[in-house]
Design a protein around this motif. Sequence first.
Motif, PDB file in Angstrom:
ATOM      1  N   GLU A 204       1.004  -0.978  -0.262  1.00  0.00           N
ATOM      2  CA  GLU A 204       0.138  -0.306   0.506  1.00  0.00           C
ATOM      3  C   GLU A 204       1.293   1.116  -0.406  1.00  0.00           C
ATOM      4  OE1 GLU A 204      -4.222  -0.407   2.314  1.00  0.00           O
ATOM      5  OE2 GLU A 204      -2.665  -1.252   3.371  1.00  0.00           O
ATOM      6  N   ILE A 205       1.867   1.614   0.977  1.00  0.00           N
ATOM      7  CA  ILE A 205       2.385   2.208   0.400  1.00  0.00           C
ATOM      8  C   ILE A 205       3.210   2.909  -0.860  1.00  0.00           C
ATOM      9  CG2 ILE A 205       4.821   3.123   1.608  1.00  0.00           C
ATOM     10  CD1 ILE A 205       4.186   2.189   4.421  1.00  0.00           C
ATOM     11  N   ALA A 206       3.328   1.608  -1.125  1.00  0.00           N
ATOM     12  CA  ALA A 206       4.453   2.016  -2.476  1.00  0.00           C
ATOM     13  C   ALA A 206       3.182   2.288  -3.639  1.00  0.00           C
ATOM     14  CB  ALA A 206       4.586   0.281  -2.774  1.00  0.00           C
ATOM     15  N   ALA A 207       1.812   2.016  -3.236  1.00  0.00           N
ATOM     16  CA  ALA A 207       1.144   2.500  -4.185  1.00  0.00           C
ATOM     17  C   ALA A 207       0.260   3.529  -3.858  1.00  0.00           C
ATOM     18  CB  ALA A 207      -0.535   1.074  -4.205  1.00  0.00           C
ATOM     19  N   TYR A 208       0.671   4.442  -2.726  1.00  0.00           N
ATOM     20  CA  TYR A 208       0.530   5.313  -2.153  1.00  0.00           C
ATOM     21  C   TYR A 208       1.180   6.693  -2.829  1.00  0.00           C
ATOM     22  CZ  TYR A 208      -4.083   4.747  -0.523  1.00  0.00           C
ATOM     23  OH  TYR A 208      -5.591   4.343   0.260  1.00  0.00           O
ATOM     24  N   GLY A 209       2.651   6.384  -2.825  1.00  0.00           N
ATOM     25  CA  GLY A 209       3.307   6.825  -2.955  1.00  0.00           C
ATOM     26  C   GLY A 209       3.107   6.658  -4.836  1.00  0.00           C
ATOM     27  N   ASN A 210       3.316   6.222  -5.005  1.00  0.00           N
ATOM     28  CA  ASN A 210       3.307   6.713  -6.744  1.00  0.00           C
ATOM     29  C   ASN A 210       2.236   7.397  -7.132  1.00  0.00           C
ATOM     30  OD1 ASN A 210       5.239   5.234  -7.831  1.00  0.00           O
ATOM     31  ND2 ASN A 210       4.186   2.940  -7.515  1.00  0.00           N
ATOM     32  N   VAL A 211       1.541   7.434  -6.759  1.00  0.00           N
ATOM     33  CA  VAL A 211      -0.713   8.142  -7.224  1.00  0.00           C
ATOM     34  C   VAL A 211      -0.383   9.115  -6.136  1.00  0.00           C
ATOM     35  CG1 VAL A 211      -1.572   5.947  -7.277  1.00  0.00           C
ATOM     36  CG2 VAL A 211      -2.126   6.945  -4.972  1.00  0.00           C
ATOM     37  N   THR A 212       0.274   9.164  -4.614  1.00  0.00           N
ATOM     38  CA  THR A 212      -0.157  10.927  -4.670  1.00  0.00           C
ATOM     39  C   THR A 212       0.766  11.240  -5.065  1.00  0.00           C
ATOM     40  OG1 THR A 212      -0.448  10.161  -3.075  1.00  0.00           O
ATOM     41  CG2 THR A 212       1.236  11.812  -2.106  1.00  0.00           C
ATOM     42  N   SER A 213       2.737  11.126  -6.018  1.00  0.00           N
ATOM     43  CA  SER A 213       3.672  11.993  -6.853  1.00  0.00           C
ATOM     44  C   SER A 213       2.666  12.208  -8.696  1.00  0.00           C
ATOM     45  CB  SER A 213       4.585  10.885  -6.523  1.00  0.00           C
ATOM     46  OG  SER A 213       5.145  11.890  -7.968  1.00  0.00           O
ATOM     47  N   LEU A 214       1.877  11.328  -8.706  1.00  0.00           N
ATOM     48  CA  LEU A 214       1.154  11.576  -9.823  1.00  0.00           C
ATOM     49  C   LEU A 214       0.056  12.600  -9.425  1.00  0.00           C
ATOM     50  CD1 LEU A 214       1.120  11.084 -12.914  1.00  0.00           C
ATOM     51  CD2 LEU A 214      -0.111   8.458 -12.134  1.00  0.00           C
ATOM     52  N   ALA A 215      -0.516  12.326  -9.099  1.00  0.00           N
ATOM     53  CA  ALA A 215      -1.586  13.635  -7.936  1.00  0.00           C
ATOM     54  C   ALA A 215      -0.829  14.778  -8.422  1.00  0.00           C
ATOM     55  CB  ALA A 215      -2.156  13.430  -7.336  1.00  0.00           C
ATOM     56  N   ASP A 216      -0.203  14.803  -7.875  1.00  0.00           N
ATOM     57  CA  ASP A 216       0.507  16.258  -7.818  1.00  0.00           C
ATOM     58  C   ASP A 216       1.130  16.967  -8.663  1.00  0.00           C
ATOM     59  OD1 ASP A 216       1.733  18.151  -5.748  1.00  0.00           O
ATOM     60  OD2 ASP A 216       3.656  17.281  -5.986  1.00  0.00           O
TER      61      ASP A 216
END
Length: 163
Positions: free
Chosen positions: A111-123
């Motif tokens: 989950e940390i990896a997945a959230y890290g990816n989408v958070t960066s992309l959202a930004d």
Amino acid sequence: MTTESMEEYFVQGVQELYDTEQQLVDALETLAEGTEDEEASRAFSEHREETQGHVDRLERVFEAIGEEPEAKEDRVVGELIDEHEQFAGENDGEILDRYNMSVGQKTEHYEIAAYGNVTSLADELGYGEAADLLEENLREEEAALEEVTELSEQFDQQQVAAE
């Protein structure tokens, strides 16, 4: 499956996380009920409530990006759940408790990896509100990993001392 844009890729990532969190609400209840260690059981139960909050927050992410909430199957988490069901059907006691903690750690790392990816992309895509909401979930997942790791280490120390 062809993905046409980074935005579409981002939306798919959020959809997979939405599925992940929905699957984990039920799985965490199973872990809480199937763990004899009281501290670990309590932690799974508390994280279940937090995970329901993640589902709710992801629905706000969908709203912030102008999409309807939709789950896209996350086969990784499904496989972890299937693996757990098989192991739990064949084991019990402290072995199952330790396994439950281990699967909790695996899930948190994922989950940390997945959230890290989408958070960066959202930004990067200019979805500031969505990025902030995703960042909240990410921080809570990191805290949950820290807690289950500490519980695992304490459990291991107790088991070794008892032998």
